[in-house]
Design a protein around this motif. Structure first.
Motif, PDB file in Angstrom:
ATOM      1  N   UNK A 129      12.429  -4.393   5.799  1.00 57.15           N
ATOM      2  CA  UNK A 129      12.351  -5.281   4.556  1.00 57.15           C
ATOM      3  C   UNK A 129      10.715  -5.160   4.078  1.00 57.15           C
ATOM      4  N   UNK A 130      10.081  -4.575   4.874  1.00 54.00           N
ATOM      5  CA  UNK A 130       8.582  -4.352   4.385  1.00 54.00           C
ATOM      6  C   UNK A 130       8.152  -2.745   4.209  1.00 54.00           C
ATOM      7  N   UNK A 131       9.331  -2.109   3.823  1.00 57.58           N
ATOM      8  CA  UNK A 131       9.080  -0.575   3.796  1.00 57.58           C
ATOM      9  C   UNK A 131      10.059   0.013   2.677  1.00 57.58           C
ATOM     10  N   UNK A 132       9.449   0.788   1.964  1.00 59.21           N
ATOM     11  CA  UNK A 132      10.012   1.879   0.988  1.00 59.21           C
ATOM     12  C   UNK A 132       9.681   3.227   1.331  1.00 59.21           C
ATOM     13  N   UNK A 133      10.750   4.152   1.613  1.00 63.91           N
ATOM     14  CA  UNK A 133      10.325   5.449   1.851  1.00 63.91           C
ATOM     15  C   UNK A 133      10.697   6.166   0.452  1.00 63.91           C
ATOM     16  N   UNK A 134       9.630   6.925  -0.208  1.00 62.37           N
ATOM     17  CA  UNK A 134       9.734   7.517  -1.112  1.00 62.37           C
ATOM     18  C   UNK A 134       9.294   8.904  -1.156  1.00 62.37           C
ATOM     19  N   UNK A 135      10.067  10.014  -2.016  1.00 62.20           N
ATOM     20  CA  UNK A 135       9.491  11.499  -1.999  1.00 62.20           C
ATOM     21  C   UNK A 135       9.948  12.002  -3.109  1.00 62.20           C
ATOM     22  N   UNK A 136       9.169  13.146  -3.560  1.00 63.62           N
ATOM     23  CA  UNK A 136       9.456  13.945  -4.612  1.00 63.62           C
ATOM     24  C   UNK A 136      10.792  14.901  -4.101  1.00 63.62           C
ATOM     25  N   UNK A 137      10.933  14.949  -3.067  1.00 59.68           N
ATOM     26  CA  UNK A 137      11.921  15.968  -2.200  1.00 59.68           C
ATOM     27  C   UNK A 137      13.167  15.418  -2.183  1.00 59.68           C
ATOM     28  N   UNK A 138      14.029  15.978  -2.936  1.00 50.95           N
ATOM     29  CA  UNK A 138      15.646  15.293  -2.599  1.00 50.95           C
ATOM     30  C   UNK A 138      15.972  15.694  -1.298  1.00 50.95           C
ATOM     31  N   UNK A 139      15.677  16.898  -0.582  1.00 45.69           N
ATOM     32  CA  UNK A 139      16.008  17.209   0.663  1.00 45.69           C
ATOM     33  C   UNK A 139      15.675  15.968   1.719  1.00 45.69           C
ATOM     34  N   UNK A 144       6.160  16.503   1.212  1.00 44.70           N
ATOM     35  CA  UNK A 144       7.007  17.775   1.656  1.00 44.70           C
ATOM     36  C   UNK A 144       6.188  18.970   0.711  1.00 44.70           C
ATOM     37  N   UNK A 145       5.592  19.859   1.223  1.00 41.29           N
ATOM     38  CA  UNK A 145       4.763  20.895   0.782  1.00 41.29           C
ATOM     39  C   UNK A 145       5.839  22.159   0.346  1.00 41.29           C
ATOM     40  N   UNK A 146       6.739  22.058   1.532  1.00 45.16           N
ATOM     41  CA  UNK A 146       7.590  23.459   1.679  1.00 45.16           C
ATOM     42  C   UNK A 146       9.177  22.744   2.059  1.00 45.16           C
ATOM     43  N   UNK A 182      -1.908  11.790   5.407  1.00 40.33           N
ATOM     44  CA  UNK A 182      -2.661  12.914   4.529  1.00 40.33           C
ATOM     45  C   UNK A 182      -1.938  13.240   3.328  1.00 40.33           C
ATOM     46  N   UNK A 183      -2.404  13.464   1.987  1.00 39.30           N
ATOM     47  CA  UNK A 183      -1.844  13.891   1.065  1.00 39.30           C
ATOM     48  C   UNK A 183      -1.957  15.380   0.845  1.00 39.30           C
ATOM     49  N   UNK A 184      -2.904  16.079   0.712  1.00 44.08           N
ATOM     50  CA  UNK A 184      -3.014  17.219   0.232  1.00 44.08           C
ATOM     51  C   UNK A 184      -2.412  18.349   1.519  1.00 44.08           C
ATOM     52  N   UNK A 185      -1.955  19.284   1.137  1.00 43.94           N
ATOM     53  CA  UNK A 185      -1.631  20.542   1.916  1.00 43.94           C
ATOM     54  C   UNK A 185      -2.599  20.879   2.841  1.00 43.94           C
ATOM     55  N   UNK A 186      -3.851  21.138   2.477  1.00 44.24           N
ATOM     56  CA  UNK A 186      -4.907  21.532   3.014  1.00 44.24           C
ATOM     57  C   UNK A 186      -6.014  20.497   3.384  1.00 44.24           C
ATOM     58  N   UNK A 187      -6.838  20.734   4.352  1.00 45.22           N
ATOM     59  CA  UNK A 187      -7.752  19.534   4.494  1.00 45.22           C
ATOM     60  C   UNK A 187      -9.033  19.797   3.835  1.00 45.22           C
ATOM     61  N   UNK A 188      -9.179  20.791   3.212  1.00 46.84           N
ATOM     62  CA  UNK A 188     -10.232  21.195   2.359  1.00 46.84           C
ATOM     63  C   UNK A 188     -10.817  20.111   1.275  1.00 46.84           C
ATOM     64  N   UNK A 230       0.861  -1.262  -0.171  1.00 50.68           N
ATOM     65  CA  UNK A 230       0.038  -0.092   0.138  1.00 50.68           C
ATOM     66  C   UNK A 230       0.924   1.224  -0.062  1.00 50.68           C
ATOM     67  N   UNK A 231       0.447   2.131  -1.034  1.00 52.72           N
ATOM     68  CA  UNK A 231       1.325   3.438  -0.758  1.00 52.72           C
ATOM     69  C   UNK A 231       0.341   4.263  -0.320  1.00 52.72           C
ATOM     70  N   UNK A 232       0.920   5.385   0.644  1.00 54.26           N
ATOM     71  CA  UNK A 232       0.395   6.460   1.243  1.00 54.26           C
ATOM     72  C   UNK A 232       1.277   7.401   1.619  1.00 54.26           C
ATOM     73  N   UNK A 233       0.575   8.550   2.521  1.00 57.20           N
ATOM     74  CA  UNK A 233       1.450   9.786   2.376  1.00 57.20           C
ATOM     75  C   UNK A 233       1.366  10.235   3.893  1.00 57.20           C
ATOM     76  N   UNK A 234       2.614  10.905   4.328  1.00 57.74           N
ATOM     77  CA  UNK A 234       2.527  11.506   5.634  1.00 57.74           C
ATOM     78  C   UNK A 234       3.268  12.741   5.532  1.00 57.74           C
ATOM     79  N   UNK A 235       2.604  13.459   6.460  1.00 58.08           N
ATOM     80  CA  UNK A 235       3.165  14.953   6.998  1.00 58.08           C
ATOM     81  C   UNK A 235       2.794  15.423   8.111  1.00 58.08           C
ATOM     82  N   UNK A 236       3.463  16.399   8.839  1.00 58.66           N
ATOM     83  CA  UNK A 236       3.406  16.602  10.202  1.00 58.66           C
ATOM     84  C   UNK A 236       1.843  17.456  10.589  1.00 58.66           C
TER      85      UNK A 236
END
Length: 237
Positions: free
Chosen positions: A135-145, A110-112, A46-52, A31-37
């Motif tokens: 072995x059950x995890x891949x961490x991925x990101x658009x953010x090179x940082x 990462x939105x910023x 959660x994926x979007x920057x806003x909850x809207x 399963x692919x999913x998103x995390x932010x703080x």
């Protein structure tokens, strides 16, 4: 391999426990999913920057505490069946995955740029707390940082670079990160590009393919994982 996109985004509200259960029921192993703080620095799913779009609230995810986020309804926008669905934490999600022997493709959202390191640090702490198996995890990101900081603080975790552009120009620059995989928008992938990625020793993952008739073509190009909103359809194909 088939990975449910944000769980099973065609069957339940994305990035929710119900979506993860639907993906599990469909037979998906990944399963692919998103995390932010949250505002109180808890990694939430959660994926979007806003909850809207995906809740009955308005505003930036980063401005809500975790308890405030949990008070929002994140199911009714999708269907009345899911009224009362809650935003969940990364910790809750990791425990669900461990209980059900699921593999996780976790996107660091990462939105910023200033969000990258604090988010990675928080994710690292939660992974260590629950002892989630590498072995059950891949961490991925658009953010090179974010990927660079992951490599510093979690050197044993497999890392994936997400892109909607030709990745070949970036691969040399990203070599120090010892990437495991490249995650490409299937709309831009071409056979020659795919060959160059796989010849470099990287695993090739595509997102978000919902037309099952194209699956065999991409597999013949060396794609190892297909991320889809419709895991129920792809698992059976």
């Amino acid at each position: 391999m088939i990975a449910g996109h944000r769980g099973a985004a065609s069957l339940a509200p994305e990035n929710t426990l119900s979506a993860f259960k639907k993906a599990l029921q469909s037979g998906a192993k990944w399963i692919e999913l998103d995390t932010q703080l949250s505002a109180d620095k808890i990694p939430v799913i959660f994926h979007d920057e806003t909850v809207d779009r995906c809740t009955n609230g308005e505003g930036l995810v980063a401005d809500f505490t975790f308890s405030q986020l949990q008070a929002l309804d994140t199911g009714s926008w999708f269907s009345a069946v899911f009224i009362g669905e809650q935003i969940i934490s990364l910790e809750q999600t990791l425990l669900f995955f461990m209980e059900n022997d699921l593999n996780m493709n976790l996107e660091i959202k990462v939105h910023h740029s200033e969000q990258a390191e604090p988010l990675v640090d928080a994710v690292s702490k939660v992974l260590a707390k629950v002892n989630f198996p590498n072995e059950k995890l891949i961490i991925s990101s658009f953010s090179e940082l974010a990927l660079a900081h992951c490599h510093r603080v979690m050197p044993s975790i497999r890392l994936g670079y997400i892109t909607d552009k030709n990745p070949l120009i970036k691969l040399e620059k990203l070599k120090p990160l010892n990437l495991y995989s490249v995650h490409i928008d299937h709309k831009i992938l071409e056979e020659t590009m795919a060959k160059k990625v796989t010849d470099s020793g990287l695993k090739l993952i595509i997102w978000t393919l919902n037309d099952v008739t194209q699956a065999d073509k991409f597999r013949s190009w060396g794609v190892e994982m297909i991320i889809t909103d419709k895991p129920d359809v792809f698992v059976k194909a």
